[in-house]
Design a protein around this motif. Structure first.
Motif, mmCIF file in Angstrom:
data_model
loop_
_atom_site.group_PDB
_atom_site.id
_atom_site.type_symbol
_atom_site.label_atom_id
_atom_site.label_comp_id
_atom_site.label_asym_id
_atom_site.label_seq_id
_atom_site.Cartn_x
_atom_site.Cartn_y
_atom_site.Cartn_z
ATOM 1 N N MET A 9 0.818 -1.209 0.000
ATOM 2 C CA MET A 9 0.000 0.000 0.000
ATOM 3 C C MET A 9 0.852 1.259 0.000
ATOM 4 N N SER A 10 1.793 1.329 0.967
ATOM 5 C CA SER A 10 2.569 2.557 1.110
ATOM 6 C C SER A 10 3.570 2.743 -0.025
ATOM 7 N N ASN A 11 3.989 1.649 -0.684
ATOM 8 C CA ASN A 11 4.942 1.772 -1.782
ATOM 9 C C ASN A 11 4.270 2.167 -3.081
ATOM 10 N N GLN A 12 3.107 1.557 -3.381
ATOM 11 C CA GLN A 12 2.461 1.790 -4.659
ATOM 12 C C GLN A 12 1.566 3.023 -4.668
ATOM 13 N N TYR A 13 0.821 3.270 -3.593
ATOM 14 C CA TYR A 13 -0.090 4.423 -3.589
ATOM 15 C C TYR A 13 -0.200 5.008 -2.192
ATOM 16 N N PRO A 14 0.882 5.632 -1.695
ATOM 17 C CA PRO A 14 0.891 6.161 -0.324
ATOM 18 C C PRO A 14 -0.138 7.247 -0.059
ATOM 19 N N GLU A 15 -0.552 7.993 -1.090
ATOM 20 C CA GLU A 15 -1.495 9.092 -0.874
ATOM 21 C C GLU A 15 -2.934 8.705 -1.188
ATOM 22 N N LYS A 16 -3.162 7.443 -1.561
ATOM 23 C CA LYS A 16 -4.529 7.013 -1.843
ATOM 24 C C LYS A 16 -5.335 6.995 -0.546
ATOM 25 N N ILE A 17 -6.535 7.542 -0.595
ATOM 26 C CA ILE A 17 -7.373 7.622 0.604
ATOM 27 C C ILE A 17 -8.169 6.327 0.769
ATOM 28 N N VAL A 18 -8.136 5.781 1.999
ATOM 29 C CA VAL A 18 -8.889 4.579 2.343
ATOM 30 C C VAL A 18 -10.108 5.011 3.154
ATOM 31 N N TYR A 19 -11.284 4.558 2.743
ATOM 32 C CA TYR A 19 -12.526 5.004 3.385
ATOM 33 C C TYR A 19 -13.196 3.930 4.244
ATOM 34 N N ASP A 20 -12.794 2.670 4.101
ATOM 35 C CA ASP A 20 -13.551 1.589 4.722
ATOM 36 C C ASP A 20 -12.857 0.970 5.937
ATOM 37 N N LEU A 21 -12.121 1.788 6.699
ATOM 38 C CA LEU A 21 -11.502 1.319 7.937
ATOM 39 C C LEU A 21 -12.279 1.859 9.131
ATOM 40 N N PRO A 22 -12.728 1.010 10.034
ATOM 41 C CA PRO A 22 -13.460 1.482 11.217
ATOM 42 C C PRO A 22 -12.628 2.477 12.022
ATOM 43 N N GLY A 23 -13.259 3.540 12.483
ATOM 44 C CA GLY A 23 -12.560 4.537 13.294
ATOM 45 C C GLY A 23 -11.967 5.679 12.508
ATOM 46 N N PHE A 24 -11.973 5.577 11.168
ATOM 47 C CA PHE A 24 -11.409 6.637 10.331
ATOM 48 C C PHE A 24 -12.422 7.020 9.251
ATOM 49 N N LEU A 25 -12.801 8.298 9.216
ATOM 50 C CA LEU A 25 -13.631 8.750 8.097
ATOM 51 C C LEU A 25 -12.856 8.582 6.801
ATOM 52 N N GLU A 26 -11.573 8.906 6.871
ATOM 53 C CA GLU A 26 -10.658 8.672 5.763
ATOM 54 C C GLU A 26 -9.237 8.731 6.282
ATOM 55 N N ILE A 27 -8.352 7.965 5.649
ATOM 56 C CA ILE A 27 -6.945 7.944 6.017
ATOM 57 C C ILE A 27 -6.167 7.503 4.785
ATOM 58 N N THR A 28 -5.000 8.088 4.559
ATOM 59 C CA THR A 28 -4.214 7.662 3.402
ATOM 60 C C THR A 28 -3.565 6.315 3.692
ATOM 61 N N ILE A 37 -11.282 4.336 -10.454
ATOM 62 C CA ILE A 37 -12.272 5.341 -10.066
ATOM 63 C C ILE A 37 -11.775 6.177 -8.893
ATOM 64 N N ASP A 38 -11.140 5.526 -7.920
ATOM 65 C CA ASP A 38 -10.602 6.266 -6.772
ATOM 66 C C ASP A 38 -9.602 7.322 -7.213
ATOM 67 N N TRP A 39 -8.711 6.954 -8.140
ATOM 68 C CA TRP A 39 -7.708 7.920 -8.589
ATOM 69 C C TRP A 39 -8.346 9.049 -9.383
ATOM 70 N N ALA A 40 -9.293 8.707 -10.219
ATOM 71 C CA ALA A 40 -9.977 9.744 -10.997
ATOM 72 C C ALA A 40 -10.661 10.741 -10.067
ATOM 73 N N MET A 41 -11.302 10.242 -9.019
ATOM 74 C CA MET A 41 -12.009 11.105 -8.077
ATOM 75 C C MET A 41 -11.041 11.934 -7.241
ATOM 76 N N MET A 42 -9.925 11.347 -6.828
ATOM 77 C CA MET A 42 -8.947 12.077 -6.024
ATOM 78 C C MET A 42 -8.265 13.185 -6.808
ATOM 79 N N LEU A 43 -8.015 12.925 -8.094
ATOM 80 C CA LEU A 43 -7.279 13.898 -8.905
ATOM 81 C C LEU A 43 -8.186 14.962 -9.522
ATOM 82 N N GLU A 44 -9.482 14.697 -9.586
ATOM 83 C CA GLU A 44 -10.414 15.626 -10.235
ATOM 84 C C GLU A 44 -10.338 17.047 -9.682
ATOM 85 N N PRO A 45 -10.270 17.260 -8.358
ATOM 86 C CA PRO A 45 -10.182 18.646 -7.859
ATOM 87 C C PRO A 45 -8.794 19.263 -8.001
#
Length: 279
Positions: free
Chosen positions: A1-20, A121-129
């Motif tokens: 995870m940290s090597n290939q996409y360290p800045e990708k946001i993860v949404y489905d971890l309990p306790g975190f609304l979002e975390i890279t 889709i995650d990358w497209a959404m993250m980069l869109e703004p």
């Protein structure tokens, strides 16, 4: 995870609304580092052979030999390489990316993303703004990502092109300038100009050595039961390397399987001794 996409946001971890992904891995590393008396970490040590000798397992790499009473397999999808386009001059262009390391590299640029899964889709959404424009190209009419992600994509400003496949790359020396895509329905074509191209077609993993170790492997996965046991007594497994009926590919499930594998291993090592349940 940290090597290939360290800045990708993860949404489905309990306790975190979002975390890279990078932040999450750092927290796991800090937790492991807090137990130096229990955990001995060996980096850059690829195990290529695993044998059982009497009641012990012997794991061998090119540089060392490790002897243990039990083994937990938690290597994810094994060693892997990204699936490439297989188009002419693909290797020459430095702005074709298979993993996104830094989102800041895409600020103010025209970005094309190829793929139809969750990562694309995650990358497209993250980069869109951040980007000047983002275009997502998928070879089918329907996406294979989570429905909630697809709905968010449709409501975004991402330019969505479906039923098209990449046919030709155009550029100057090491810089890709545009990509020709072709309709799978009528063979019409379009030229998409871009500053960066992200190819999100997944990866090819290699875990062939697991079969050589005598494990039951189904579709490149190790079969386990609900106690995270393999069919070899003393070998347990957890995470994306495993399979069983109804398994979902989720980080939180892999973590739970790791706990279960540890508990089952503990029972294996202390047979006949009544112990307090792991909590």
């Amino acid at each position: 995870m940290s090597n290939q996409y360290p800045e990708k946001i993860v949404y489905d971890l309990p306790g975190f609304l979002e975390i890279t992904a990078g932040e999450f891995i750092t927290k796991l590393e800090e937790q492991v580092a807090s137990l130096p008396e229990l955990i001995d970490i060996k980096m850059n040590n690829k195990i290529t052979q695993l044998d059982k000798e009497d009641d012990l397992f012997v794991a061998r790499s090119d540089s060392s030999t490790i002897v243990a009473k039990s083994v937990i397999l938690a290597m994810g999808n094994g060693s892997f390489v990204p699936i490439k386009l297989e188009l002419e001059n693909e290797e020459d262009y430095t702005n074709i990316n298979y993993f996104v390391q830094k989102t800041s590299d895409y600020v103010g640029k025209d970005v094309v993303v190829l793929g139809g899964g969750d990562s694309a889709i995650d990358w497209a959404m993250m980069l869109e703004p951040l980007a000047k424009s983002v275009t997502l190209v998928h070879r089918r009419d329907q996406f294979r990502a989570k429905l909630s992600s697809v709905e968010k994509l449709k409501q975004s400003k991402v330019n969505i092109i479906t039923s098209f496949i990449p046919k030709e790359l155009k550029g100057d020396k090491n810089n890709l300038q545009s990509i020709i895509i072709e309709s799978v329905k009528d063979q019409s074509s379009q030229e998409l100009f871009c500053d960066e191209l992200i190819v999100s077609y997944g990866t090819i993993s290699s875990i062939n050595y697991l079969q050589e170790w005598g494990l039951d492997v189904i579709n490149k996965k190790v079969e386990i039961d609900l106690q995270s046991k393999t069919h070899i007594d003393g070998i347990f497994a957890a995470g994306d390397v495993t399979t069983y009926q109804g398994r979902e590919i989720q980080i939180v499930l892999g973590l739970a399987e790791g706990m279960q594998a540890s508990a089952s291993e503990n029972q294996y090592l202390h047979k006949g001794i009544k112990q307090r349940p792991i909590r």
